[in-house]
Design a protein around this motif. Structure first.
Motif, PDB file in Angstrom:
ATOM      1  N   PHE A   1       0.786  -0.962   0.233  1.00  0.00           N
ATOM      2  CA  PHE A   1      -0.190  -0.054   0.224  1.00  0.00           C
ATOM      3  C   PHE A   1       1.020   1.202   0.200  1.00  0.00           C
ATOM      4  N   HIS A   2       1.659   0.917   0.528  1.00  0.00           N
ATOM      5  CA  HIS A   2       2.591   2.692   0.668  1.00  0.00           C
ATOM      6  C   HIS A   2       3.784   2.565  -0.198  1.00  0.00           C
ATOM      7  N   VAL A   3       4.489   1.379  -0.694  1.00  0.00           N
ATOM      8  CA  VAL A   3       5.208   1.958  -2.015  1.00  0.00           C
ATOM      9  C   VAL A   3       4.334   2.138  -3.163  1.00  0.00           C
ATOM     10  N   ASP A   4       3.132   1.719  -3.199  1.00  0.00           N
ATOM     11  CA  ASP A   4       2.140   2.610  -3.791  1.00  0.00           C
ATOM     12  C   ASP A   4       1.670   4.082  -4.589  1.00  0.00           C
ATOM     13  N   VAL A   5       1.098   4.058  -2.534  1.00  0.00           N
ATOM     14  CA  VAL A   5       0.751   5.373  -2.986  1.00  0.00           C
ATOM     15  C   VAL A   5       2.210   6.379  -2.988  1.00  0.00           C
TER      16      VAL A   5
ATOM     17  N   ARG B   1       4.521  10.621  -6.132  1.00  0.00           N
ATOM     18  CA  ARG B   1       5.931  11.304  -6.720  1.00  0.00           C
ATOM     19  C   ARG B   1       5.171  11.276  -8.480  1.00  0.00           C
ATOM     20  N   SER B   2       4.804  11.028  -8.692  1.00  0.00           N
ATOM     21  CA  SER B   2       4.162  11.149  -9.913  1.00  0.00           C
ATOM     22  C   SER B   2       3.581  11.822 -10.374  1.00  0.00           C
TER      23      SER B   2
ATOM     24  N   GLU C   1       0.048   7.732 -16.700  1.00  0.00           N
ATOM     25  CA  GLU C   1      -1.609   7.939 -15.882  1.00  0.00           C
ATOM     26  C   GLU C   1      -1.937   8.828 -15.266  1.00  0.00           C
ATOM     27  N   ALA C   2      -0.599   9.508 -14.560  1.00  0.00           N
ATOM     28  CA  ALA C   2      -0.443  10.982 -14.549  1.00  0.00           C
ATOM     29  C   ALA C   2      -1.539  11.546 -15.035  1.00  0.00           C
TER      30      ALA C   2
END
Length: 668
Positions: free
Chosen positions: A361-365, A370-371, A645-646
């Motif tokens: 979860f934290h890795v994905d957030v 960041r992007s 995606e961002a």
């Protein structure tokens, strides 16, 4: 984590404190105290802390803390200076400040609270200290300073028969804490005589294992000395929040202490280094010292030993506890320790990885935030990022690797005000989800509850989720500023979370978080609504049940029940902005049938993106960064290069904004 120069750290610390004090319109000592208390509580050094400043003739105090079931009372005094590299904290200055804390203790014992306004946080502090003095077995006096201390802390003393321990947290110690890569200073334990052991070196070079038997009395004393720091942070929190003293363990200790070794499974621990007593042939005969001791399974056993000795006055002389000790090389610590914890804690269904910074979860957030490019809001056209600090100290570590010019550029793209941590995320989410009593229990406990719920109800972390989390952060920060303007004082954090929760309840979560993200601020109508709501919430939070401190009252569901029944009608101006349904139920994207923003962008005709670009140039209706994004996307789409995606999410928002401002696409 790379080392920060101590001077750089000192200057950065002063800068951060000054900036926060200016933004929150408070004093630098108050900001510094709150910052250090939060870090110490997160590290497990202290718990249940409250900042409350009081000074009069001969006494001074900046806060207090009462550890749960620890039998300790903590008092804090602060020495914050704007030129810490030029100044020193002398022995005389340190002793003077410790004396001020002791004077405060004596005055509390003699009824200081009767001279304090009952509605103030200082009254709560005096009352809590006066009551604690009848039950505690240890008092810890903390001197918090951003200077270098020229001496060590005074040795143990006594106050009315209670042991008094002194601790100085000065610049070097705070610096070590910030750059160590861990959340607390390593625990070092010496055994004299050495503990007999069976050492079993692993075939793997990154770890080894030793088996030994600990005296139960010594383990209880270790817990009394180090408290919850002895238990690995994340598992510790779970046990602290959920656990009670195991009745079976207690019965064994009281009635069959000699059989405890046979009845109990023992503890599993890790260490960064172990010193052995060796025989003539180099064979490991005993453990003489353990560095970085952490118990990853056996928290119930350890706490029960402590409680039996303290509360039941049990004789632990004949109690023995088996221990499996795994020595892990530092570079493999974060890989191996979570596995040990996971496989050792099966009886509690808790895994260290569920609560660690490396959780998916934290890795994905972190990856998505960041992007993300946050829209410019100051007219400069400068887009920025929000910095999610998945692991403590990441922001400072990024800065440390840059030149002075690079640091300036970094702070422009990732402003300090747009940094938030795991604990912050949990605070924003739980406030929105109407769980303010959890938020009021402190950063670590609230984070623990957030991760427990995340395990049972996993979240799909995508661009929309991250944008809405940031919108919740903006909402929370706006509410915090309003609570400050209403002079919420030391209860501001509780009032803020309750205000956001009450607002969320009143509007049924229909606030347009996506619009807050796009504007990077809350609307005027929402600001006015919060300003109207604040004094009503403040009145409910600061009027606890008889005999309950405000800080403790805010932690109870009953407080939320009282706040949820506060009479308040959503103003018409805000009602007009609300969505028809809760924001989480709104469909993502702007094009029918699109599963992702990239697919939605691809379904818009290329000619239409060109038309929007030309329209924006001609009318100057969009922000500069939006026009630049359109040009970049158009070039990539023309040659079939991917748009992230961002960026796709941003493009869809730009298209919606263009349509709102009058752009009319030509019919195909």
């Amino acid at each position: 984590m790379s080392e920060l120069d101590q001077g750089t750290y000192a200057r950065q610390l002063v800068g951060d404190v000054l900036a926060t004090a200016e933004a929150e319109r408070t004093t630098t000592p108050e900001v510094f105290t709150a910052r250090v208390l939060e870090e110490l509580e997160e590290a497990g050094v202290v718990s249940n802390t409250y900042a409350a400043y009081h000074r009069s003739h001969g006494l001074e105090v900046h806060g207090y803390g009462a550890g749960e079931d620890s039998g300790r009372l903590d008092l804090f005094i602060t020495d914050f200076r704007l030129s810490p590299l030029e100044d020193k904290l002398t022995r005389a200055q340190a002793e003077s400040r410790f004396k001020r804390l002791l004077t405060f203790l004596r005055r509390c014992q003699n009824g200081l609270r009767q001279y304090i306004d009952e509605s103030s946080d200082v009254y709560d502090m005096c009352d809590a200290v006066e009551k604690a003095l009848t039950d505690v077995t240890q008092i810890r006096l903390f001197l918090l300073s951003n200077c270098v201390s020229t001496s060590t802390a005074p040795g143990p003393a006594e106050f009315e028969g209670i042991q008094v321990v002194h601790e100085i947290w000065d610049l070097p110690r705070l610096h070590r804490h910030a750059t160590s890569g861990t959340l607390s200073e390593p625990i070092v334990v010496t055994f004299d005589p050495p503990l007999p052991c069976l050492s079993a070196p692993s075939t793997e070079a990154d770890h080894s294992v030793a088996l030994t038997v600990l005296p139960g009395d010594r383990l209880a004393d270790l817990y009394a000395e180090h408290g919850t720091r002895l238990l690995e942070l994340n598992v510790r929190s779970f046990l602290q929040a959920r656990g009670t003293v195991n009745k079976g363990i207690r019965e064994s200790l009281l009635h069959s202490p000699g059989r405890f070794l046979a009845y109990n499974n023992g503890i599993t621990a890790t260490a960064s280094q172990v010193e052995f007593a060796e025989g003539a042939d180099g064979q490991h005969l005993g453990i003489s010292r353990i560095h970085g001791l952490q118990i990853v399974n056996g928290g119930q056993t350890t706490a029960s030993l402590h409680h039996a000795k303290k509360r039941d006055k049990a004789d632990l002389t004949n109690v023995r506890v088996q221990m499996k000790l795994t020595v892990v090389s530092p570079e493999r610590l974060m890989e191996i320790v979570p596995r040990i914890s996971e496989y050792s804690n099966t009886q509690n269904k808790v895994t260290l990885v569920d609560f660690s910074s490396n959780h998916e979860f934290h890795v994905d957030v972190q990856r998505i935030t960041r992007s993300l490019w946050a829209p410019a809001v100051d007219g400069s056209g400068q887009e920025t990022h929000w910095f999610y600090e998945r692991a403590r100290g990441q922001y400072a570590d990024e800065l440390a690797q840059l030149t002075a010019a690079g640091q300036k550029r970094f702070r422009t793209l990732w402003p300090t005000r747009q940094k938030f941590t795991k604990a912050d995320l949990a605070k924003y989410a739980h406030s929105w989800d109407q769980l303010p009593f959890l938020v009021s229990r402190g950063a670590q406990k609230n984070f623990n509850e957030f991760m427990i719920s995340l395990r049972s109800q996993p979240v799909d972390v995508d661009t929309s989720y991250c944008q809405r989390i940031i919108a919740k952060a903006l909402l929370f920060k706006a509410a915090d500023g309003i609570a400050r303007s209403h002079e919420a004082g030391s209860y501001k954090s509780a009032i803020t979370t309750y205000m956001v929760a009450r607002l969320s309840l009143a509007v049924e979560k229909r606030i347009d978080l996506d619009e807050i993200w796009r504007r990077q601020r809350v609307s005027e109508a929402l600001t006015e609504a919060l300003d109207d709501l604040c004094p009503r919430v403040m009145a409910a939070v600061t009027r606890p049940l008889r005999g309950t401190h405000i800080g403790e009252w805010a932690k109870q569901p009953a407080c939320w029940d009282a706040v949820s029944r506060v009479r308040w009608t959503v103003p018409e101006a805000l009602e007009a902005e609300l969505l028809a349904h809760p924001v989480e139920e709104q469909q993502e994207g702007t094009t029918d049938g699109a599963d992702t923003a990239q697919e939605a962008v691809a379904q818009v005709p290329l000619t239409q993106w060109a038309e929007i670009t030309q329209w924006a140039k001609a009318t100057r209706s969009l922000e500069p960064w939006q026009r630049q994004l359109l040009q970049l996307a158009e070039r990539r789409l023309q040659v079939n290069e991917p748009v992230s995606e961002a960026q796709s999410m941003q493009l869809l928002h730009v298209r919606s904004e263009a349509l709102r401002l009058g752009f009319t696409p030509h019919e195909a």
